[in-house]
Design a protein around this motif. Sequence first.
Motif, PDB file in Angstrom:
ATOM      1  N   LEU A   1       3.968 -26.856   3.964  1.00  0.00           N
ATOM      2  CA  LEU A   1       3.510 -27.834   2.972  1.00  0.00           C
ATOM      3  C   LEU A   1       1.997 -27.986   2.931  1.00  0.00           C
ATOM      4  N   GLY A   2       1.277 -27.354   3.845  1.00  0.00           N
ATOM      5  CA  GLY A   2      -0.179 -27.414   3.806  1.00  0.00           C
ATOM      6  C   GLY A   2      -0.790 -28.530   4.628  1.00  0.00           C
ATOM      7  N   ILE A   3       0.036 -29.331   5.306  1.00  0.00           N
ATOM      8  CA  ILE A   3      -0.490 -30.432   6.114  1.00  0.00           C
ATOM      9  C   ILE A   3      -1.276 -29.880   7.301  1.00  0.00           C
ATOM     10  N   ASN A   4      -0.759 -28.829   7.930  1.00  0.00           N
ATOM     11  CA  ASN A   4      -1.498 -28.185   9.024  1.00  0.00           C
ATOM     12  C   ASN A   4      -2.831 -27.621   8.536  1.00  0.00           C
ATOM     13  N   ALA A   5      -2.813 -27.040   7.336  1.00  0.00           N
ATOM     14  CA  ALA A   5      -4.049 -26.473   6.776  1.00  0.00           C
ATOM     15  C   ALA A   5      -5.081 -27.569   6.525  1.00  0.00           C
ATOM     16  N   GLY A   6      -4.627 -28.722   6.022  1.00  0.00           N
ATOM     17  CA  GLY A   6      -5.547 -29.836   5.792  1.00  0.00           C
ATOM     18  C   GLY A   6      -6.159 -30.337   7.085  1.00  0.00           C
ATOM     19  N   ALA A   7      -5.337 -30.424   8.147  1.00  0.00           N
ATOM     20  CA  ALA A   7      -5.859 -30.828   9.452  1.00  0.00           C
ATOM     21  C   ALA A   7      -6.859 -29.803   9.971  1.00  0.00           C
ATOM     22  N   GLY A   8      -6.512 -28.519   9.789  1.00  0.00           N
ATOM     23  CA  GLY A   8      -7.402 -27.460  10.252  1.00  0.00           C
ATOM     24  C   GLY A   8      -8.725 -27.445   9.512  1.00  0.00           C
ATOM     25  N   LEU A   9      -8.694 -27.784   8.225  1.00  0.00           N
ATOM     26  CA  LEU A   9      -9.929 -27.782   7.430  1.00  0.00           C
ATOM     27  C   LEU A   9     -10.951 -28.751   8.007  1.00  0.00           C
ATOM     28  N   MET A  10     -10.504 -29.920   8.426  1.00  0.00           N
ATOM     29  CA  MET A  10     -11.439 -30.897   8.993  1.00  0.00           C
ATOM     30  C   MET A  10     -12.034 -30.394  10.306  1.00  0.00           C
ATOM     31  N   VAL A  11     -11.210 -29.715  11.115  1.00  0.00           N
ATOM     32  CA  VAL A  11     -11.732 -29.173  12.365  1.00  0.00           C
ATOM     33  C   VAL A  11     -12.761 -28.083  12.081  1.00  0.00           C
ATOM     34  N   VAL A  12     -12.474 -27.222  11.103  1.00  0.00           N
ATOM     35  CA  VAL A  12     -13.414 -26.154  10.736  1.00  0.00           C
ATOM     36  C   VAL A  12     -14.705 -26.755  10.177  1.00  0.00           C
ATOM     37  N   LEU A  13     -14.599 -27.795   9.370  1.00  0.00           N
ATOM     38  CA  LEU A  13     -15.786 -28.465   8.837  1.00  0.00           C
ATOM     39  C   LEU A  13     -16.642 -29.028   9.973  1.00  0.00           C
ATOM     40  N   PHE A  14     -15.986 -29.612  10.955  1.00  0.00           N
ATOM     41  CA  PHE A  14     -16.721 -30.162  12.100  1.00  0.00           C
ATOM     42  C   PHE A  14     -17.485 -29.049  12.815  1.00  0.00           C
ATOM     43  N   ILE A  15     -16.820 -27.920  13.038  1.00  0.00           N
ATOM     44  CA  ILE A  15     -17.459 -26.803  13.728  1.00  0.00           C
ATOM     45  C   ILE A  15     -18.595 -26.218  12.883  1.00  0.00           C
ATOM     46  N   SER A  16     -18.411 -26.215  11.558  1.00  0.00           N
ATOM     47  CA  SER A  16     -19.397 -25.611  10.659  1.00  0.00           C
ATOM     48  C   SER A  16     -20.705 -26.386  10.625  1.00  0.00           C
ATOM     49  N   PHE A  17     -20.612 -27.703  10.702  1.00  0.00           N
ATOM     50  CA  PHE A  17     -21.803 -28.529  10.494  1.00  0.00           C
ATOM     51  C   PHE A  17     -22.389 -29.096  11.784  1.00  0.00           C
TER      52      PHE A  17
ATOM     53  N   ALA B   1      -8.181 -20.631   1.376  1.00  0.00           N
ATOM     54  CA  ALA B   1      -9.295 -19.936   0.726  1.00  0.00           C
ATOM     55  C   ALA B   1     -10.622 -20.635   1.031  1.00  0.00           C
ATOM     56  N   LEU B   2     -10.602 -21.967   1.008  1.00  0.00           N
ATOM     57  CA  LEU B   2     -11.813 -22.727   1.312  1.00  0.00           C
ATOM     58  C   LEU B   2     -12.253 -22.499   2.752  1.00  0.00           C
ATOM     59  N   MET B   3     -11.302 -22.411   3.672  1.00  0.00           N
ATOM     60  CA  MET B   3     -11.650 -22.170   5.073  1.00  0.00           C
ATOM     61  C   MET B   3     -12.260 -20.784   5.262  1.00  0.00           C
ATOM     62  N   VAL B   4     -11.778 -19.799   4.498  1.00  0.00           N
ATOM     63  CA  VAL B   4     -12.365 -18.459   4.571  1.00  0.00           C
ATOM     64  C   VAL B   4     -13.827 -18.501   4.137  1.00  0.00           C
ATOM     65  N   VAL B   5     -14.124 -19.255   3.078  1.00  0.00           N
ATOM     66  CA  VAL B   5     -15.499 -19.392   2.602  1.00  0.00           C
ATOM     67  C   VAL B   5     -16.365 -20.063   3.668  1.00  0.00           C
ATOM     68  N   LEU B   6     -15.825 -21.098   4.295  1.00  0.00           N
ATOM     69  CA  LEU B   6     -16.594 -21.811   5.316  1.00  0.00           C
ATOM     70  C   LEU B   6     -16.885 -20.932   6.529  1.00  0.00           C
ATOM     71  N   THR B   7     -15.933 -20.091   6.898  1.00  0.00           N
ATOM     72  CA  THR B   7     -16.148 -19.255   8.077  1.00  0.00           C
ATOM     73  C   THR B   7     -17.255 -18.225   7.874  1.00  0.00           C
ATOM     74  N   LEU B   8     -17.586 -17.916   6.617  1.00  0.00           N
ATOM     75  CA  LEU B   8     -18.633 -16.924   6.345  1.00  0.00           C
ATOM     76  C   LEU B   8     -20.013 -17.406   6.788  1.00  0.00           C
ATOM     77  N   ARG B   9     -20.200 -18.727   6.885  1.00  0.00           N
ATOM     78  CA  ARG B   9     -21.502 -19.250   7.274  1.00  0.00           C
ATOM     79  C   ARG B   9     -21.591 -19.544   8.776  1.00  0.00           C
TER      80      ARG B   9
END
Length: 343
Positions: free
Chosen positions: A103-119, A175-183
């Motif tokens: 359902l994408g709930i895990n992906a939503g949780a993962g996105l916040m963790v990736v955002l934290f690591i990115s910034f 797809a958004l997480m793939v874009v974030l990982t590029l930076r």
Amino acid sequence: MEAVKMGATERRKKIQAVTVLSILGVLIVLAFLVSMNTGYTRLSPLDVIRTLFGGGTAKQELILFDFRLPRIVISVLIGAGLAVSGCILQGLSRNPLADPGILGINAGAGLMVVLFISFFPSKTAAPVLLLPILAFVGAGVTAAIIYGLAYKKHEGLSPTSMVLTGIAVAAGISALMVVLTLRLNPQNYQFVAVWLAGSIWGSNWKFVVSLLPWLIVLLPYVFYKARVLNVINLGEQMATGLGAPVEKERLGLLAASVGIAGACVAVGGGIGFVGLIGPHLARRLIGPKHETLLPASALVGGLLMIVADTIARVIIQPTEIPTGIVVAVIGAPYFLYLLARAR
């Protein structure tokens, strides 16, 4: 006479439920013991027992208490949490394909963790207690989007729309997480890649402490609401006719499911299919009543995760593969089987 037969049937079902739960508990204990003995540096059962009671060498204590035990405990907790979360979602949506990963709930949780690591700089240690909160926020926003898109005013929550919407939202977030990982710099990129594959990266006691409060608070609430899940599972109109405040109870249970899944994802990474397989296997073993189905799902999920993590640690020694890959090897064919049956 009918009352006597019904009473005998109920007693038989209770005995069967207690037996199944006991067997699952014993299997988890056995898997726990085997996992403690298994690894690149092998510890015999006697070494493990001796070390547990303070008689091991410094090296054995380091291996058992600092490396293996925290990871094994986290594996059981994550498996139990994701399976209960999936069981809740399947009950709320009346859809056997519902799962926090699908359902994408895990992906939503993962996105916040990736955002934290990115910034944050790579030298900044991520606050362990903050990660589950960030994951909960990401999972909650994702669940709200899916719920809003799948809910129809006059028809209620459509099970099919919920799954399709979740898959679409999960694809967009991925797809958004793939874009974030590029930076990301190479070090953080490698971490995110392994994390997305479902590596149990938080394998020390700090992460056990960060995960436990979420499960200690939310699991008893979910078990207490088991009868409400039974009523909701009858359908929205039937549940409303029986006097249940469907919308209020649904939102409360959905929030609990999101909180459990988010905390597990923050520690265990993008592990999918546990929330799908656990409830299905438990339902086959113990029946559809949530009073027994929820604890059985937790035990099946914990057993599945500890077995998958043990395999992941030993299958290509001296290195290891992410636990999520082992779970996916088991879960993907089962998902296709369920999809074929649904058709």
